[in-house]
Scaffold this active site. Structure first.
Site, PDB file in Angstrom:
ATOM      1  N   GLU A  52       0.925  -1.142  -0.146  1.00  0.00           N
ATOM      2  CA  GLU A  52       0.132   0.045   0.038  1.00  0.00           C
ATOM      3  C   GLU A  52       0.932   1.156  -0.120  1.00  0.00           C
ATOM      4  OE1 GLU A  52      -3.981  -1.514   2.207  1.00  0.00           O
ATOM      5  OE2 GLU A  52      -2.377  -0.788   3.382  1.00  0.00           O
ATOM      6  N   CYS A  58      -1.105   6.153  10.502  1.00  0.00           N
ATOM      7  CA  CYS A  58       0.097   5.712  10.862  1.00  0.00           C
ATOM      8  C   CYS A  58      -0.211   4.149  11.669  1.00  0.00           C
ATOM      9  CB  CYS A  58       0.753   6.553  11.793  1.00  0.00           C
ATOM     10  SG  CYS A  58       2.351   5.870  12.545  1.00  0.00           S
TER      11      CYS A  58
END
Length: 429
Positions: free
Chosen positions: A128, A402
């Protein structure tokens, strides 16, 4: 490690050390058609390949220079678009070489504008990348590996097995794809269909604003899937192309590489790449960091901070960023904040601290600290004269924040993702 095990218990994977800093269980599978992908190769190597394919040295050097320009300045994906190369030469190139991009399996857009792409390599491995737009910058979060070997307890990517390193072409290809999606090549270099496939609603009215002068993509952070310093050579070679004035021409001051603390490779990173350094610190005591960032058992906090102090180019103008995820009742007390200040002062580090509210994922063993606790922690660090901004979570609703990368590919089966990709292509005609 014992030479033989006499029972069926599976030994844990050892944390890799400096002897073999690139633990890769699988090699890249060559293309079935035998063609060589030029993305990720420096000009010199392209010229050598052209010479090996039959061009004389002078012609090979000239063609390599022309092709390199079209690849990185114009963003073309078809040799027929290279108008300063003879028409008879273009089929010759197409028979032997290819201009690759990672395959786009899925593109998602968050309510806050963050974009996430699920990508696939030519040998069918998924990873990704994420683009985070802000008022004054646009940051691309780039992956360096398929999976990860570090097993950081708070990170979803850390629950994946490491499949293989990404190649220089697959790393720089992420930047190329982002420029495709944002329309950041010179006008006319690529058509709107490429941008649409990359998940951007693009029409003729947008074309004037989505140009390279608009600088929608201004910064790169090597903070995606994987540990960049366990794929050092490929990351270095990719970033050299990104920074090359004749390549993508992005300043090294706009690139940040994040490491969990692969100490033996940090000096080489500063000397051979020279980009900004971010360190995933996340704890200030041995017991806690051993638990949540297991590489600490091999390279402890003191050794890591000394490597930061020795990092080439670090200064008040180019501070080292310490990333610190806020975990409830684990690493978020006032005492932890004061110890963080003490360590930064002890090693005389030109530093700033990014405080990151923990982004949850299914099965995560931790919770995020409360807003009041984060504020108290930040105030202690800030009052000591150290910048300590609290990062605003971006892309949580599409699992792009994150520590969340992995989720999209886990939620859908491979068959479903293939079906969605085929439907998207069919809709585009």
């Amino acid at each position: 490690m014992r030479a033989m095990q006499t029972h069926t218990e599976i030994a844990p994977m050892p944390i890799p050390g400096h002897v073999d800093p690139v633990p890769v269980p699988r090699e890249v599978t060559p293309r079935e058609d035998g063609r060589i992908d030029l993305i990720g190769l420096p000009r010199k190597q392209i010229a050598e390949l052209f010479a090996q394919a039959g061009l004389d040295a002078k012609a090979a050097k000239l063609r390599a220079k022309q092709v390199f320009h079209w690849l990185y300045h114009r963003g073309v994906t078809d040799f027929d678009a290279m108008t300063d190369i003879a028409k008879t030469m273009r089929p010759w190139l197409a028979e032997r070489f290819v201009i690759g991009r990672p395959e786009i399996v899925e593109a998602q857009v968050s309510t806050d504008g963050t974009r996430k792409w699920l990508l696939r390599t030519a040998d069918k491995h998924d990873f990704e990348m994420v683009f985070i737009p802000d008022a004054d910058r646009g940051t691309l979060c780039v992956s360096s590996q398929v999976g990860c070997t570090l097993n950081c307890r708070f990170c979803h990517t850390g629950t994946m097995r490491l499949v293989r390193n990404l190649t220089p072409g697959e790393i720089v290809g992420q930047v190329m794809l982002a420029r495709d999606a944002l329309g950041e090549w010179p006008k006319g270099a690529n058509d709107s269909r490429v941008a649409t496939m990359a998940g951007l609603d693009f029409d003729d009215e947008d074309e004037g604003s989505y140009t390279s002068d608009g600088r929608l993509l201004t910064n790169i952070v090597m903070m995606g899937m994987g540990e960049p310093l366990y794929n050092f050579d490929n990351v270095r070679d990719a970033l050299k192309l990104v920074m090359d004035g004749d390549g993508l021409a992005l300043s090294k001051r706009r690139i940040t590489l994040s490491t969990s603390g692969v100490v033996p490779m940090m000096e080489r990173c500063g000397e051979e790449i020279g980009v900004n350094l971010a360190v995933s610190l996340h704890a200030v005591t041995k017991d806690v960091r051993d638990e949540i960032v297991p590489i600490n058992r091999k390279y402890g906090i003191e050794e890591l901070l000394q490597a930061c102090a020795d990092y080439p180019g670090a200064s008040n103008a180019r501070r080292i960023t310490f990333e610190y995820v806020m975990l409830k009742d684990k690493n978020d007390s006032d005492d932890h904040a004061r110890e963080l200040v003490r360590l930064i002062r002890q090693y005389k580090l030109p530093a700033k601290v990014n405080l990151i509210p923990f982004n949850p994922w299914p099965g995560a063993p931790y919770e995020c600290s409360s807003p009041d606790r984060i504020k108290s922690f930040a105030n202690i660090v800030f009052e000591a004269g150290i910048s300590a901004p609290v990062r605003t979570p971006r892309g949580r609703d599409i699992d792009a924040a994150c520590g969340q990368l992995k989720t999209a590919s886990e939620r859908k089966s491979r068959a479903e993702l293939d079906r969605l990709a085929e439907e998207k292509l069919a809709a585009l005609g």
